[in-house]
Design an enzyme around this catalytic site. Structure first.
Site, mmCIF file in Angstrom:
data_model
loop_
_atom_site.group_PDB
_atom_site.id
_atom_site.type_symbol
_atom_site.label_atom_id
_atom_site.label_comp_id
_atom_site.label_asym_id
_atom_site.label_seq_id
_atom_site.Cartn_x
_atom_site.Cartn_y
_atom_site.Cartn_z
ATOM 1 N N ASP A 1 3.658 31.890 40.284
ATOM 2 C CA ASP A 1 5.082 31.960 39.939
ATOM 3 C C ASP A 1 5.249 31.944 38.413
ATOM 4 O O ASP A 1 4.642 31.113 37.729
ATOM 5 C CB ASP A 1 5.760 30.726 40.558
ATOM 6 C CG ASP A 1 7.264 30.765 40.494
ATOM 7 O OD1 ASP A 1 7.832 31.870 40.476
ATOM 8 O OD2 ASP A 1 7.889 29.674 40.491
ATOM 9 N N SER B 1 17.873 27.995 45.294
ATOM 10 C CA SER B 1 18.202 26.711 45.931
ATOM 11 C C SER B 1 19.704 26.587 46.130
ATOM 12 O O SER B 1 20.493 27.149 45.365
ATOM 13 C CB SER B 1 17.694 25.544 45.070
ATOM 14 O OG SER B 1 16.304 25.381 45.257
ATOM 15 N N LYS C 1 23.618 25.226 38.728
ATOM 16 C CA LYS C 1 23.714 26.691 38.767
ATOM 17 C C LYS C 1 25.137 27.175 38.504
ATOM 18 O O LYS C 1 25.442 27.715 37.462
ATOM 19 C CB LYS C 1 23.256 27.196 40.135
ATOM 20 C CG LYS C 1 21.796 26.863 40.437
ATOM 21 C CD LYS C 1 21.353 27.544 41.698
ATOM 22 C CE LYS C 1 20.022 27.043 42.214
ATOM 23 N NZ LYS C 1 18.900 27.293 41.303
ATOM 24 N N ASN D 1 12.968 32.583 46.408
ATOM 25 C CA ASN D 1 12.249 31.461 45.784
ATOM 26 C C ASN D 1 13.062 30.172 45.840
ATOM 27 O O ASN D 1 14.191 30.121 45.317
ATOM 28 C CB ASN D 1 12.003 31.768 44.307
ATOM 29 C CG ASN D 1 10.981 32.858 44.098
ATOM 30 O OD1 ASN D 1 10.552 33.520 45.044
ATOM 31 N ND2 ASN D 1 10.576 33.037 42.858
HETATM 32 P P1 13P Z 1 15.344 27.040 42.229
HETATM 33 O O1 13P Z 1 15.324 26.244 40.979
HETATM 34 O O2 13P Z 1 16.731 27.501 42.566
HETATM 35 O O3 13P Z 1 14.733 26.329 43.392
HETATM 36 O O4 13P Z 1 14.481 28.373 41.976
HETATM 37 C C1 13P Z 1 13.081 28.343 42.106
HETATM 38 C C2 13P Z 1 12.439 29.570 41.563
HETATM 39 O O5 13P Z 1 13.060 30.573 41.264
HETATM 40 C C3 13P Z 1 10.978 29.534 41.398
HETATM 41 O O6 13P Z 1 10.477 30.692 40.814
HETATM 42 O O1 G3H Z 2 11.133 28.607 38.372
HETATM 43 C C1 G3H Z 2 10.412 27.632 38.211
HETATM 44 C C2 G3H Z 2 9.957 26.844 39.366
HETATM 45 O O2 G3H Z 2 10.983 26.055 39.885
HETATM 46 C C3 G3H Z 2 8.731 26.062 38.998
HETATM 47 O O3 G3H Z 2 9.062 24.975 38.225
HETATM 48 O O4 G3H Z 2 7.617 25.347 36.235
HETATM 49 O O5 G3H Z 2 8.613 23.089 36.719
HETATM 50 O O6 G3H Z 2 6.752 23.990 38.146
HETATM 51 P P1 G3H Z 2 7.930 24.295 37.253
HETATM 52 ZN ZN ZN Z 3 11.840 31.503 39.327
#
Ligand code: 13P
Ligand code: G3H
Ligand code: ZN
Length: 318
Positions: free
Chosen positions: A81, A213, A183, A253
């Site tokens: 990711d 989310s 958001k 995601n």
């Molecule tokens: P959220 O912060 O809305 O859960 O999004 C997660 C995300 O896009 C991870 O790549």
């Molecule tokens: O978009 C980011 C994801 O929520 C991952 O978060 O980089 O804090 O692990 P992180």
């Molecule tokens: Zn993301």
């Protein structure tokens, strides 16, 4: 069984979205696998750069390999990711990942194309697919913070041009969402018109929705009643997941909502049992609650109940 992201996308495109859930530790992995098997859903495990650093990237890989053995029914892909170029190459080389995301969305268009194309060339040689990003979501991603003022929706014409120029396999489009718990103010909807326009120009091409989310008020209220101080926040309406999937959003995601489950369970547990110091009892509650949360999300994404069909159509990633 670990499969390629590509196989999952081909089956799901236009019908439902595959949930992409971030994991950082064994408890999240147990809950995720349990929830997906319980709801009979294929899924994508996402590993961020931060997750790779949290313990050790080898620890996460070992956890996922163990979960694969504990849950032989599970069908899933493993995805990096928000990768930078160096991390993408490391994941491509490891042979463990099904797909990587190169996130050069903060760069000007031409530079984004150049970086993405380099990663695509390296990944495709190894049969790994690449998610790229165009447009900018608001919120915090790793060390990059984008204020709402600088966030910008994906331009559909640029998206079509970008897909052609880079050869990427899926595209994270900015359609009004942002990362994290804060958001929207008030009720806001996804920009379906952007999805429609991209679908017209790039029919059949899988899109990805980041920042998905829903930040349930009930969860935020319970956290705050147990000593938390989270500001009021609104996330994506879960009932918009499926309409977005029908317009080509094939990967959704979700990370923040899972963190809220963790925070609520642990705050309530230690509030109600102030003499407790064994972390396993709340850990067990978390695994169970996280599994229920995942099963619920899969229901909203339309991926619940699809596992038998998917298993019949896929083969193990080599
Ligand atoms: P959220 O912060 O809305 O859960 O999004 C997660 C995300 O896009 C991870 O790549
Ligand atoms: O978009 C980011 C994801 O929520 C991952 O978060 O980089 O804090 O692990 P992180
Ligand atoms: Zn993301």
């Amino acid at each position: 069984m670990i499969v390629t992201t590509d196989q999952l996308f081909k089956i799901a495109y236009g019908k439902y979205a595959v949930g992409a859930y971030n994991i950082n530790n064994a408890e999240q992995a147990m809950g995720l696998f349990r929830g997906c098997v319980q709801s009979k859903a294929p899924f994508i495990i996402q590993i961020s750069k931060g997750a790779r650093k949290y313990t050790d990237k080898r620890m996460l890989e070992a956890i996922i390999r163990a979960a694969e053995e504990i849950f032989p029914e599970a069908v899933f892909a493993v995805h990096l990711d928000h990768g930078d170029e160096e991390t993408c190459y490391d994941c491509i080389k490891s042979g463990f990942y099904s797909s990587v995301m190169i996130d050069a969305s903060h760069e000007p268009f031409e530079k984004n194309v150049e970086i993405t194309k380099r990663v695509v060339d390296a990944a495709h040689k190894k049969g790994i697919s690449v998610e790229a990003e165009l447009g900018m979501l608001g919120g915090v991603e790793e060390d990059i913070k984008v204020d709402e003022g600088n966030a910008c929706l994906t331009d559909p014409k640029e998206a079509a041009q970008f897909i052609k120029a880079t050869g990427c396999d899926s595209l994270a489009a900015a359609i009004g969402t942002s990362h994290g718990a804060y958001k929207f103010k008030g009720h806001q909807s996804l920009h379906f018109e952007v999805l429609e326009a991209i679908k017209k120009l790039a029919p059949g091409f899988p899109l990805v929705m980041h920042g998905s989310s829903s930040v349930p008020k009930s969860e935020v209220d319970r956290i705050n009643a147990a000593g938390g101080k989270l500001a009021d926040a609104v996330g994506v309406d879960e009932n918009e997941y499926l309409p977005a999937a029908k317009l080509g959003v094939t990967k959704i995601n979700i990370d923040t909502d899972g963190r809220l489950v963790w925070t609520r369970v642990h705050r309530e547990f230690f509030r109600d049992k102030p003499t407790e110091f064994d972390f396993r009892p709340p850990g067990k509650i978390f695994i169970e609650e996280y599994a229920n949360f995942i099963a619920h999300k899969n229901g909203k994404l339309g991926s619940a109940g699809q596992l038998d069909d998917v298993r019949a159509k896929v083969s193990k990633k080599k």
